[in-house]
Motif scaffolding. Structure first.
Motif, short mmCIF file in Angstrom:
data_model
loop_
_atom_site.label_atom_id
_atom_site.label_comp_id
_atom_site.label_asym_id
_atom_site.label_seq_id
_atom_site.Cartn_x
_atom_site.Cartn_y
_atom_site.Cartn_z
N SER A 94 0.80 -1.23 0.00
CA SER A 94 0.00 0.00 0.00
C SER A 94 0.83 1.28 0.00
CB SER A 94 -0.95 0.01 1.21
OG SER A 94 -0.21 0.21 2.41
N HIS A 95 2.16 1.16 0.01
CA HIS A 95 3.00 2.37 0.07
C HIS A 95 4.31 2.10 -0.65
CE1 HIS A 95 4.51 5.96 2.66
NE2 HIS A 95 5.43 5.70 1.76
N THR A 96 4.43 2.59 -1.88
CA THR A 96 5.70 2.46 -2.60
C THR A 96 6.00 3.73 -3.39
OG1 THR A 96 5.18 1.74 -4.89
CG2 THR A 96 4.92 0.08 -3.16
N HIS A 97 7.30 3.92 -3.61
CA HIS A 97 7.77 4.98 -4.51
C HIS A 97 8.42 4.24 -5.69
CE1 HIS A 97 7.34 8.09 -1.26
NE2 HIS A 97 7.48 7.01 -0.52
N LEU A 98 7.59 3.52 -6.41
CA LEU A 98 8.04 2.61 -7.46
C LEU A 98 8.82 3.29 -8.57
CD1 LEU A 98 7.69 -0.25 -8.92
CD2 LEU A 98 5.66 0.77 -9.97
N ASP A 101 0.72 6.80 7.39
CA ASP A 101 1.84 5.91 7.15
C ASP A 101 3.10 6.33 7.91
OD1 ASP A 101 -0.21 5.36 5.36
OD2 ASP A 101 1.12 4.93 3.68
N HIS A 102 3.86 5.37 8.37
CA HIS A 102 5.07 5.48 9.19
C HIS A 102 4.70 5.47 10.67
CE1 HIS A 102 8.20 5.76 6.21
NE2 HIS A 102 7.55 6.71 5.57
N LEU A 103 4.31 6.66 11.24
CA LEU A 103 3.73 6.74 12.59
C LEU A 103 4.69 6.34 13.71
CD1 LEU A 103 0.21 5.19 11.83
CD2 LEU A 103 0.75 7.62 12.14
N ALA A 117 1.60 3.36 -6.03
CA ALA A 117 2.85 3.99 -6.46
C ALA A 117 2.64 5.50 -6.47
CB ALA A 117 3.25 3.50 -7.85
N LYS A 118 3.65 6.21 -5.94
CA LYS A 118 3.52 7.65 -5.76
C LYS A 118 4.35 8.43 -6.78
CE LYS A 118 3.56 6.76 -0.80
NZ LYS A 118 2.13 6.77 -0.54
N SER A 119 3.86 9.61 -7.11
CA SER A 119 4.73 10.60 -7.73
C SER A 119 5.52 11.23 -6.58
CB SER A 119 3.89 11.64 -8.47
OG SER A 119 3.15 12.43 -7.55
N PHE A 149 -1.16 9.36 3.75
CA PHE A 149 0.04 10.21 3.76
C PHE A 149 1.05 9.87 4.85
CE2 PHE A 149 -0.94 13.19 7.28
CZ PHE A 149 -2.29 12.89 7.49
N HIS A 150 2.28 10.38 4.60
CA HIS A 150 3.42 10.20 5.50
C HIS A 150 3.20 11.06 6.76
CE1 HIS A 150 5.10 9.19 1.55
NE2 HIS A 150 6.14 8.64 2.14
N ALA A 151 3.08 10.40 7.91
CA ALA A 151 2.73 11.13 9.14
C ALA A 151 3.60 10.70 10.31
CB ALA A 151 1.26 10.88 9.47
N SER A 209 6.05 -1.86 1.99
CA SER A 209 7.51 -1.88 1.78
C SER A 209 8.15 -0.50 1.90
CB SER A 209 7.82 -2.46 0.40
OG SER A 209 7.41 -1.56 -0.62
N ASP A 210 7.40 0.57 1.55
CA ASP A 210 7.98 1.91 1.38
C ASP A 210 9.12 1.86 0.36
OD1 ASP A 210 8.21 4.65 1.69
OD2 ASP A 210 9.47 4.53 3.48
N PHE A 211 9.05 0.96 -0.59
CA PHE A 211 10.11 0.83 -1.60
C PHE A 211 10.47 2.20 -2.18
CE2 PHE A 211 11.19 0.04 -6.17
CZ PHE A 211 12.45 -0.46 -5.93
ZN LIG Z 1 7.16 6.81 1.56
#
Ligand SMILES: [Zn+2]
Length: 414
Positions: free
Chosen positions: A78-82, A271-273, A147-149, A248-250, A322-324
């Motif tokens: 659910s969280h990647t920077h592919l 996400d993160h937390l 996948a994020k921009s 979002f990254h929090a 993964s936060d890839f």
């Molecule tokens: Zn991230």
């Protein structure tokens, strides 16, 4: 009368549905199970011995013999920077010699080096870089990823990244769901003028992304020295008005209150937390926000892990991703992420598996379609070369996946 089955997966040793009503225990395990699918969706699931009497199949139905292997829902990341260009091995080496994330960033490295490389890349180049990463995800069992921009940081470059994500999704068995993350960092040309950059994100980037249908979610790096809670709120609310759900990254490095903001704006996930406040965790639970924990980042950076038990004990849904990404988590193997969750965050094996399947689907708002195996959902499943599913987090660092089925078709075999 339902459609006749066009795919049968038989002779499964242990079928883990992640639907307690369908089998034994919290994961709904069916021993010696089978799955039937029609048109890419599961139409029947149960003990193999009952399949012949209960399932109507079409003449050309494909039969996959699982050979006694374990079957699981396809993993959801659910969280990647592919999508990114460039590589940052040298920074990892600097870090190994003692430099911190903040020091590397202050020296002009970090995320901005990926921004420079990504700005210089064409859509074709970004697609060509992304495709082998998706191949690796697939062979490690991931059938859907976000996948994020966020490495473009101009309207044109953010759109270019999202266009690459769209093409990767269209041309690969892994479903890739796009997130606009234009507020990932303040670009160098806006240094000291964060307000003006937020204006650009809200007034130009978001409307363009929405107009072209380039993203489903909106993300912000809500962090000290990046975007404040007030700036993040402004961006997330602007995204919501355009139909983009927040994830979002929090509260990753500093306690800012991002977890509370996630509750306030009704985010799909925070996400993160690592530094979330206890009272904000309760607010997330009340608002139905999923906590997406990314142990690969802590592992890769050598940082403490998120307090997973504190989240789980309040009854919060916990996803694992993964936060890839090239800077802080260059890994995409969710089997290994499960082991990190068990050994480092004291999650149970069941919690870890739900984290990369059903709860990850919740973190993407896709729980009605994927994340577990039951009639009506997409037939996204993997077969693992293991006598029991627990072997997967237990025997870590290797790939147990033998075969991957996506929407009723075999898309990868070892
Ligand atoms: Zn991230």
């Amino acid at each position: 009368m339902t459609e006749p089955a066009d795919l049968l997966v038989r002779n499964i040793g242990q079928l883990v549905t992640c639907e307690p009503a369908l089998g034994e225990g919290p994961l709904g395990v069916i021993e010696r199970g089978a799955v039937a699918a029609a048109g890419g969706r599961i139409c029947w699931i149960g003990p193999d011995a009952r399949l012949d009497g209960e399932v109507v199949r079409c003449a050309a139905a494909r039969v996959v013999d699982a050979g006694g292997r374990v079957a699981l829902p396809g993993f959801v990341d659910s969280h990647t920077h592919l999508v990114f260009a460039g590589s940052r091995e040298h920074e990892y080496a600097m870090r190994a010699r003692g430099a911190t994330y903040q020091e590397i960033a202050a020296a002009g490295g970090g995320i901005l080096s990926t921004v420079r490389a990504t700005r210089a890349a064409s859509v074709d180049e970004l697609v060509a870089l992304g495709r082998p990463r998706l191949d690796l995800m697939l062979r490690h069992g991931t059938t859907t990823c976000e996948a994020k921009s966020g490495y473009g940081l101009t309207t044109a470059d953010e759109s270019k990244m999202l266009e690459a994500i769209r093409r990767l999704d269209a041309g690969h068995p892994v479903t890739v769901v796009p997130t606009f993350c234009g507020a990932h960092e303040v670009p160098p040309e806006f240094k000291g003028r964060t307000d003006a950059y937020v204006d650009l994100v809200v007034e130009e980037m978001l409307p363009e992304v929405a107009r072209r249908g380039l993203a489903r979610y909106v993300d912000v790096f809500c962090e000290e020295g990046v975007f404040s809670v007030a700036e993040s709120r402004r961006i997330l609310e602007a995204g919501a008005r355009l139909g983009l759900r927040a994830k979002f990254h929090a509260d990753e490095f500093v306690t800012l209150g991002g977890a509370g903001l996630a509750a306030e704006v009704g985010a799909l996930s925070a996400d993160h937390l690592l530094k979330a406040r206890v009272e904000d965790i309760a607010r997330m639970k009340a608002a139905g926000v999923t906590a997406a924990l990314l142990p690969g980042t802590a592992f890769f950076l050598g940082l403490p892990y998120a307090p997973a038990r504190a989240f789980l004990e309040t009854g919060l849904r916990v996803a694992l991703a993964s936060d890839f990404n090239p800077g802080s988590s260059m890994g995409l193997n969710l089997q290994l992420v499960m082991t990190m969750a068990v050994s480092q965050m004291k999650m149970t094996m069941e919690e870890a598996l739900l984290g990369v399947t059903l709860n990850a689907a919740h973190a993407m708002g896709l729980e009605a379609e994927i994340g577990s195996l039951r009639p009506g959902k997409f037939c996204d499943l993997l077969l693992a070369d293991a006598p029991t599913w627990e072997r997967i987090p237990y025997f870590y660092g290797v790939n147990h996946v033998a075969r991957v089925i996506k929407r009723g078709s075999v898309v990868w075999e070892a």
